[in-house]
Design a protein around this motif. Structure first.
Motif, PDB file in Angstrom:
ATOM      1  N   ARG A 195      -3.503   4.457  -1.762  1.00  0.00           N
ATOM      2  CA  ARG A 195      -4.533   5.133  -1.036  1.00  0.00           C
ATOM      3  C   ARG A 195      -4.306   6.422  -0.736  1.00  0.00           C
ATOM      4  NH1 ARG A 195      -4.971   2.327   4.714  1.00  0.00           N
ATOM      5  NH2 ARG A 195      -5.588   0.870   3.431  1.00  0.00           N
ATOM      6  N   PRO A 250     -14.405   1.552  -4.465  1.00  0.00           N
ATOM      7  CA  PRO A 250     -13.914   1.263  -3.168  1.00  0.00           C
ATOM      8  C   PRO A 250     -15.000   1.383  -2.102  1.00  0.00           C
ATOM      9  CG  PRO A 250     -12.396   2.822  -3.564  1.00  0.00           C
ATOM     10  CD  PRO A 250     -13.179   2.635  -4.721  1.00  0.00           C
ATOM     11  N   MET A 304      -4.135  11.199  -6.424  1.00  0.00           N
ATOM     12  CA  MET A 304      -4.421   9.845  -6.717  1.00  0.00           C
ATOM     13  C   MET A 304      -4.123   9.937  -8.489  1.00  0.00           C
ATOM     14  SD  MET A 304      -5.403   6.743  -5.965  1.00  0.00           S
ATOM     15  CE  MET A 304      -6.161   6.717  -4.360  1.00  0.00           C
ATOM     16  N   VAL A 309       0.751  -1.179  -0.101  1.00  0.00           N
ATOM     17  CA  VAL A 309       0.045  -0.170  -0.073  1.00  0.00           C
ATOM     18  C   VAL A 309       0.899   1.139   0.029  1.00  0.00           C
ATOM     19  CG1 VAL A 309      -1.552   1.251   1.136  1.00  0.00           C
ATOM     20  CG2 VAL A 309      -1.941  -1.231   1.150  1.00  0.00           C
ATOM     21  N   TYR A 339     -11.525   5.383   3.179  1.00  0.00           N
ATOM     22  CA  TYR A 339     -10.504   5.827   2.202  1.00  0.00           C
ATOM     23  C   TYR A 339     -10.560   5.585   0.687  1.00  0.00           C
ATOM     24  CZ  TYR A 339      -7.908   5.512   6.704  1.00  0.00           C
ATOM     25  OH  TYR A 339      -7.543   5.363   8.128  1.00  0.00           O
ATOM     26  N   GLU A 340     -10.300   6.616  -0.029  1.00  0.00           N
ATOM     27  CA  GLU A 340     -10.274   6.406  -1.627  1.00  0.00           C
ATOM     28  C   GLU A 340      -8.937   5.545  -1.955  1.00  0.00           C
ATOM     29  OE1 GLU A 340      -9.933   8.617  -5.802  1.00  0.00           O
ATOM     30  OE2 GLU A 340     -10.394   9.710  -3.892  1.00  0.00           O
ATOM     31  N   GLU A 341      -9.211   4.455  -2.584  1.00  0.00           N
ATOM     32  CA  GLU A 341      -8.254   3.415  -2.836  1.00  0.00           C
ATOM     33  C   GLU A 341      -8.289   3.071  -4.155  1.00  0.00           C
ATOM     34  OE1 GLU A 341      -8.452   0.234   0.066  1.00  0.00           O
ATOM     35  OE2 GLU A 341      -7.053   1.315   1.375  1.00  0.00           O
ATOM     36  N   ARG A 342      -7.295   2.754  -5.026  1.00  0.00           N
ATOM     37  CA  ARG A 342      -7.312   1.997  -6.268  1.00  0.00           C
ATOM     38  C   ARG A 342      -6.189   0.967  -6.423  1.00  0.00           C
ATOM     39  NH1 ARG A 342      -7.275   7.603 -10.143  1.00  0.00           N
ATOM     40  NH2 ARG A 342      -8.921   8.498  -8.903  1.00  0.00           N
ATOM     41  N   THR A 356      -1.746  -1.087  -3.892  1.00  0.00           N
ATOM     42  CA  THR A 356      -2.781  -0.324  -3.771  1.00  0.00           C
ATOM     43  C   THR A 356      -2.396   1.064  -3.331  1.00  0.00           C
ATOM     44  OG1 THR A 356      -4.175  -2.043  -2.730  1.00  0.00           O
ATOM     45  CG2 THR A 356      -4.803   0.489  -2.263  1.00  0.00           C
ATOM     46  N   LEU A 408       0.960   5.481   0.123  1.00  0.00           N
ATOM     47  CA  LEU A 408      -0.028   6.649   0.334  1.00  0.00           C
ATOM     48  C   LEU A 408       0.359   7.693  -0.544  1.00  0.00           C
ATOM     49  CD1 LEU A 408       0.349   6.401   4.291  1.00  0.00           C
ATOM     50  CD2 LEU A 408      -1.291   5.457   2.761  1.00  0.00           C
TER      51      LEU A 408
END
Length: 130
Positions: A120, A100, A80, A74, A104-107, A118, A76
């Motif tokens: 985040r 998601p 994004m 992951v 948190y906004e995650e891709r 990921t 940070l």
């Protein structure tokens, strides 16, 4: 006294030199060690990763629902969209195409060897005043 001074995550892959370059560029890092079968890097923020040669390496199969994730990275980020452009420009590919759930906004992405990771979004907080 702390016995363990540092740790690193090691990813198995067929071409450690090539995969280490992807992560060095993504993390703004540098190579800190190399041998015939292992390349180590340190990202600009201090994260340490290594890439071990496994001539029989196959890409992980995640995100197929019948398989567990096992392990992934992951990272940070503060922007994004900019981070995604960088990942794709370096040869990574998106794996998550749905929105998601969670706070948190995650891709999700896969590196060029297929390892999942990921991005985040880290909310930017204003400094305290007064």
């Amino acid at each position: 006294m702390t016995l363990v001074k540092a740790g690193l995550v090691v990813l198995d892959c067929a071409e450690p030199e090539k995969l280490s370059l992807f992560y060095r560029e993504l993390l703004g890092g540098e190579q800190t060690g190399a041998s015939a079968n292992l390349v180590e890097i340190r990202g600009a923020d201090g994260i340490r990763l290594a890439f071990r040669r496994d001539v029989n390496a196959t890409s992980p199969s995640w995100p197929r629902p019948e398989n567990s994730l096992q392990a992934h990275l992951v990272f940070l980020v503060e922007d994004m969209d900019e981070a995604e452009r960088r990942v794709v420009g370096l040869g990574g590919r998106p794996t998550d195409t749905k929105d998601p759930a969670g706070p948190y906004e995650e891709r999700g992405y896969a590196d060029p060897a297929g390892h999942s990771f990921t991005l985040r979004l880290v909310p930017i907080t204003a400094p305290k005043q007064g």
